[in-house]
Design a protein around this motif. Structure first.
Motif, PDB file in Angstrom:
ATOM      1  N   VAL A 176     -11.643  57.995 -19.761  1.00  0.00           N
ATOM      2  CA  VAL A 176     -10.345  57.447 -20.157  1.00  0.00           C
ATOM      3  C   VAL A 176     -10.358  55.937 -19.989  1.00  0.00           C
ATOM      4  O   VAL A 176      -9.899  55.184 -20.850  1.00  0.00           O
ATOM      5  N   THR A 180     -11.097  54.708 -23.918  1.00  0.00           N
ATOM      6  CA  THR A 180      -9.857  54.540 -24.683  1.00  0.00           C
ATOM      7  C   THR A 180      -9.287  53.160 -24.466  1.00  0.00           C
ATOM      8  O   THR A 180      -8.101  52.939 -24.471  1.00  0.00           O
ATOM      9  N   ARG A 385      -6.285  60.071 -24.601  1.00  0.00           N
ATOM     10  CA  ARG A 385      -6.473  60.319 -23.177  1.00  0.00           C
ATOM     11  C   ARG A 385      -6.238  61.781 -22.844  1.00  0.00           C
ATOM     12  O   ARG A 385      -7.016  62.399 -22.102  1.00  0.00           O
TER      13      ARG A 385
END
Lengths: 888, 123
Positions: A176, A180, A385
């Protein structure tokens, strides 16, 4: 060595990975990531092909099935070497179309069909989940091995499920955090790739270290090991052709279609030429990875107690010999293999899930399309996520469900077989323009279904979804549908069986479906863009940040926004960056603001396409054109288009009014010119007529008659000269003049002009020359040049108001141009008038004195223009000064 | 007493021609060649009739005509305008500014004389 130490070491390693990823991201963001473009980093990132399955499992595979494990390495090698051109095409398309995942590739190729995106995503998720479970399992197993060893000296026993859970959480956090960070599909995960490259090195070093230890530490060198191998069952050359071919095919197909491979191979590719290096470096990497597999297997089988898990030999052999440092390195190698695979796979899957499943649902759920503006990015981010977490949770659940009991290799093969169902649609899409969405959807679903039925579901075991009864007798007793014996052809290896039938029906359905269906226009367009990608995208590549790019952007912006506005924008940005000029650095901020400016004129999608065409060196992708087309379907964009239209109208109106102004100005100019000519012609005629009438009446003194006659004569000459000048000028201005270029000497031309001008009217003037300097050969129309000189000399004679007029003619000039200056010693031309003396009919003094119509300098200017030079007024020379320049 | 005429013109040959014709016809001819100082000359000479060129150095004949018509002491003076600019527009401008007679160059000497007689009311 205590289990706690192991935890500390692995945590420290994880922290190191975080730091490396963070550093890689920071370098890339600050634009100092040049080394990220290194083909070596790219090659190392490809090594996520070698997961824990290959790291641990290859030895187990070899121990169980002999040399067959080699196919897992050979498949990708064949692709890298033999199908290099397919990879190149894939990478080029990925760049040109800004492909984000393999699902996106298939969806995009077949007319942006989201159905296909969903199918491939599901396939990828279902195919990858067991694989992620496999990685978790391998880490847990390796922990357990250490824990088992350390429990002897009183270490605490580990809870495997908890271990797996916390590993999954840690991986989710890492992914994550670094996966991202950026939303743009085009953005690459520099930090992740850097960390992956480091892990690739760790796992290679670990495996080589174990291999070297086994060959030279345990065994007595290569010769000794070779003898041990000869004696072991592994050396029995037992090749089942069908299985070998299937394995080779699977490994090769998986290399192309595994979501994580697609991610590093295509999406994370920074420069196309990285592929050239990878095509030999990656096979070399895999060769090194496989080098010691058999020695380790043989030594493990020979030295470890009966019943030891061969999948863990890499770890257990060093532990057996109490080499805890080496074992720790091996553990980290395995840990690296597992984590790098999980990280990249979850990035790839989360991109697919969020783009093809979450976003479409979210968009259709809130049908108020116009409201979607600022928060889309946020939604995508959250979707990514959540998807990452979801993928890891799935993997963990699968791990719990399967109980971790399966042999590692089996799960890997099942995964490979699943994702390779994408291959026909992918390869067909790259090379066959006739491939259609319907064909692809049919092939994919049928292949997918057969794979699930014949291989995936039975893998859960007899007690699983497919019961032993169905396996043995077929569903509802239909014998020819038995999952592992289609059409009653039994006796095949289950993997070979599943691959054979799923691929056969997949390809058949794909081809037949494509032939029978009719492609939509979007599919046609996309198909052409994919199949002919090399014709469309040119050769330039790479993200170069330079002035050339900035200049290209300026050129483009000028075309769209108008020169002045574009220059102002670029100048302002350059100034903001603390420099001067018009070429700012192409920072992301600037590109964004430029895009915004441009989108006002051409729409957002086109603006983006145009900017990325220059910055990204990619062709205007059909994706972008499609986006333009899609926009028209949306009300939001409809208004946008109207705005564009009205701006276009405004622009056209502005152009028209500008043209009108120009015409008006021209017309005024023409009127003024006609008035001037009329005046110039009528004035001498007035004198001529008046005096002729007077003379005709007679009765005058002889003197008077003579005087009036000579006025008539003078005025007639003046008229003739005026007409000559007018004709000369009109010919010159119309460009109809034919130059008579010849070789001559400047001195001769000046000489000719001086003597010609001397015979004209006006006072005498002393002419100063430097003949030595005039002795220059020239190649020009010497008659025309002389005409200019005569004019200048005549003007000096007429207008020089000095008591003793002197005209100095001097020759100079450096480089390409000759400079001939005519400077007199009069009072010169007032500054205010200097700019207009070359205009037609511009006489500064009263007419009689001038004796011309004021066309002389205008003619000179035209002539010099034609000769490739110029004639200008030189201010500040004392008297009137003219400079004639002439090419040498 | 001979009527006084002021010729405002910058072309020397034309000045010479017109002066000759008018003097021979019995006019008292004064000439002035500069547009800028023309109004002073008019005030000084107080002519019975004005012959005015259009394209003059300094100030155009139109501007001079406007001033002549705009001042009480000169507004009554008949003006014969002679111009080499033969466009329709020029005649219209002159008319609007209150010209008495407008002639285009070149002219016939007889026409100039008869026009002058007409506008001054001389027989």
């Amino acid at each position: 060595m205590g289990f706690n130490l192991l935890i500390v070491v692995s945590l420290a390693y994880v922290v190191l990975l975080f730091l490396v990823a963070f550093w890689g991201d920071a370098r890339a963001r600050s634009g100092r990531g040049g080394w990220l473009r290194s083909p070596i980093v790219y090659t190392l990132s490809l090594s996520i092909y070698c997961t824990a399955w290959t790291f641990y499992g290859a030895v187990g595979y070899a121990a169980r099935s002999g040399l067959e494990f080699v196919t897992i390495y050979l498949g990708p090698t064949l692709v890298m070497v033999g199908w290099w051109w397919v990879l190149r095409k894939l990478v080029r398309i990925g760049r040109a179309q800004r492909i984000t995942s393999i699902a996106d590739l298939i969806s995009s190729r077949y007319g942006k069909s989201n159905l296909l995106g969903v199918i491939v995503t599901l396939l990828a998720v279902i195919g990858t989940t067991p694989y992620i479970a496999l990685q978790l399992q391998s880490v847990v197993l390796s922990y357990d091995v250490f824990a088992g060893h350390s429990s002897v000296d009183g270490g605490e026993s580990a809870n495997p499920e908890a271990t797996a859970f916390w590993i999954a959480v840690g991986l989710a956090a890492f992914t994550v955090l670094f996966g991202t960070r950026n939303l743009d599909a085009n953005e690459r995960h520099h930090g992740v790739v850097t960390a992956i490259a480091l892990e690739a090195v760790v796992k290679l070093v670990a495996l080589l270290a174990v291999g070297i230890f086994v060959v030279w530490g345990v065994g007595g060198g290569p010769g000794d090991i070779a003898r041990t191998i000869e004696a072991s069952p592994i050396a029995i050359w037992d090749i089942q052709t069908g299985r070998w071919v299937t394995m080779l095919f699977l490994a090769a197909a998986a290399f192309l279609t595994l979501p994580r491979m697609f991610q590093v191979l295509v999406v994370e590719n920074v420069e196309e030429n990285q592929l050239a290096t990878a095509s030999w470096a990656f096979p070399l990497y895999m060769f090194l990875m496989s080098l010691f597999v058999i020695p380790i297997a043989v030594v493990g089988l020979a030295t470890l107690p009966e019943g030891s898990n061969p999948d863990l030999f890499v770890l257990t052999v060093p532990l057996h010999y109490e080499r805890s440092g080496l074992a720790m390195l091996t553990f980290l190698g395995g840990f690296s293999s597992a984590t790098s695979m999980v990280i990249v796979a979850s990035i790839a899957l989360s991109t697919m899930v969020s783009n093809h499943i979450v976003m479409p649902i979210w968009l259709s759920a809130r049908s108020g399309g116009a409201a979607m503006s600022g928060d889309v990015r946020h939604v995508v981010l959250v979707a990514r996520r959540v998807s990452i977490a979801g993928v890891l949770v799935l993997g963990w659940l699968y791990y719990r469900m399967s109980g971790g009991g399966e042999a590692l290799a089996a799960i890997g093969l099942i995964s490979f077989a699943g994702v390779s169902q994408v291959l026909p649609a992918m390869i067909g899409g790259l090379f066959w323009r006739g491939a259609t969405r319907v064909g692809a959807a049919l092939g994919l679903s049928i292949g997918f279904a057969i794979w699930a039925y014949a291989l995936f579901l039975p893998s859960f075991g007899d007690a699983g979804i497919i019961s032993a009864k169905v396996l043995a007798e077929g569903p509802f007793g239909v014998g020819w549908l038995r999952p592992q014996a289609f059409f009653n052809i039994s006796g095949l290896d289950p993997v070979v069986h599943a691959i054979f039938w799923s691929m056969t029906f997949n390809i058949l359905a794909f081809v037949i479906g494509s032939i029978l269906s009719f492609p939509r226009p979007v599919e046609r367009l996309q198909g052409a863009q994919f199949v002919n990608v090399f014709e469309h995208s040119g050769t330039a590549q790479g993200w170069t940040h330079g002035a050339a790019e900035s200049e290209d952007l300026l050129v483009m912006a000028q075309r769209i926004m108008g020169a002045r506005e574009a220059q102002e924008l670029f100048q302002a940005e350059t100034a903001r960056q603390g420099r001067e000029g018009y070429l700012p650095d192409t920072t992301p901020d600037f590109l964004r603001s430029l895009e915004r400016e441009l989108s006002g004129s051409v729409g957002a999608a086109t603006a983006h396409a145009m900017v990325s065409q220059i910055v990204g060196r990619a062709s205007v992708s059909v994706d972008d054109l499609m986006a333009v087309a899609d926009e028209t379907q949306q009300i939001l964009e409809y208004s946008n288009q109207l705005e564009t239209k009205s701006e276009e109208l405004t622009r056209t109106m502005r152009q028209l009014s500008e043209a009108n102004e120009k015409l008006t100005a021209l017309s005024i100019q023409k009127d003024a010119f006609l008035s001037q000519i009329s005046h110039e012609l009528r004035t001498p005629m007035t004198s001529i007529r008046a005096f002729s009438e007077i003379l005709k009446e007679g009765g005058m003194e002889d003197d008077q008659t003579r005087k009036y006659s000579s006025i008539i004569q003078d005025e007639a000459i003046r008229l003739t000269r005026l007409l000559d000048d007018l004709l000369d000028l009109s010919v010159l201005e119309a460009g109809q003049v034919t130059l008579n270029i010849q070789s001559g000497n400047l001195s001769d031309v000046i000489e000719r002009a001086v003597s010609a001008a001397a015979s004209g009217d006006g006072r005498g003037i002393e002419i100063k020359r430097s003949r030595a300097r005039e002795d220059i050969g020239i190649e020009t129309d010497t008659d025309r040049l002389a005409q200019v000189f005569i004019n200048l000399i005549a003007n000096a004679r007429k207008y020089c108001d000095a008591d003793a007029p002197v005209l100095k003619i001097s020759v100079g000039g450096e480089g390409q141009m000759l400079e001939i200056d005519f400077v007199d010693n009069g009072s010169g031309i007032p500054k205010a008038s200097q700019s207009m003396i070359f205009e037609k009919f511009s006489r500064l003094t009263d007419q009689q004195k001038a004796g011309g119509a004021g066309l002389g300098l205008a003619i000179c200017r035209e002539i010099m223009d034609k000769l490739g030079g110029s004639v200008t007024y030189l201010p500040g020379q004392g008297g009137a000064a003219f400079r004639v320049t002439l090419p040498r | 007493m001979a009527k006084q005429i002021l010729l405002i013109e910058d072309e020397p040959n034309i000045i010479e021609a017109i002066s000759f014709i008018l003097s021979r016809d019995g006019w008292d001819v004064a000439t002035h060649a500069n547009g800028e100082t023309a109004m002073d000359a008019i005030a000084r000479h107080a002519p019975d009739v004005l012959v005015l060129d259009v394209m003059l150095p300094g100030r155009s004949g139109y501007e001079i005509l406007q001033d002549v018509r705009g001042r009480a002491e000169t507004a009554h003076i008949p003006v014969l305008m002679l111009t080499a600019r033969g466009q329709k527009k020029d005649r219209e401008t002159a008319d609007r500014l209150g010209v008495t007679r407008f002639m285009t160059k070149p002219f016939s000497n007889a026409e100039v004389l008869s026009a002058l007689r007409e506008i001054t009311g001389a027989a």
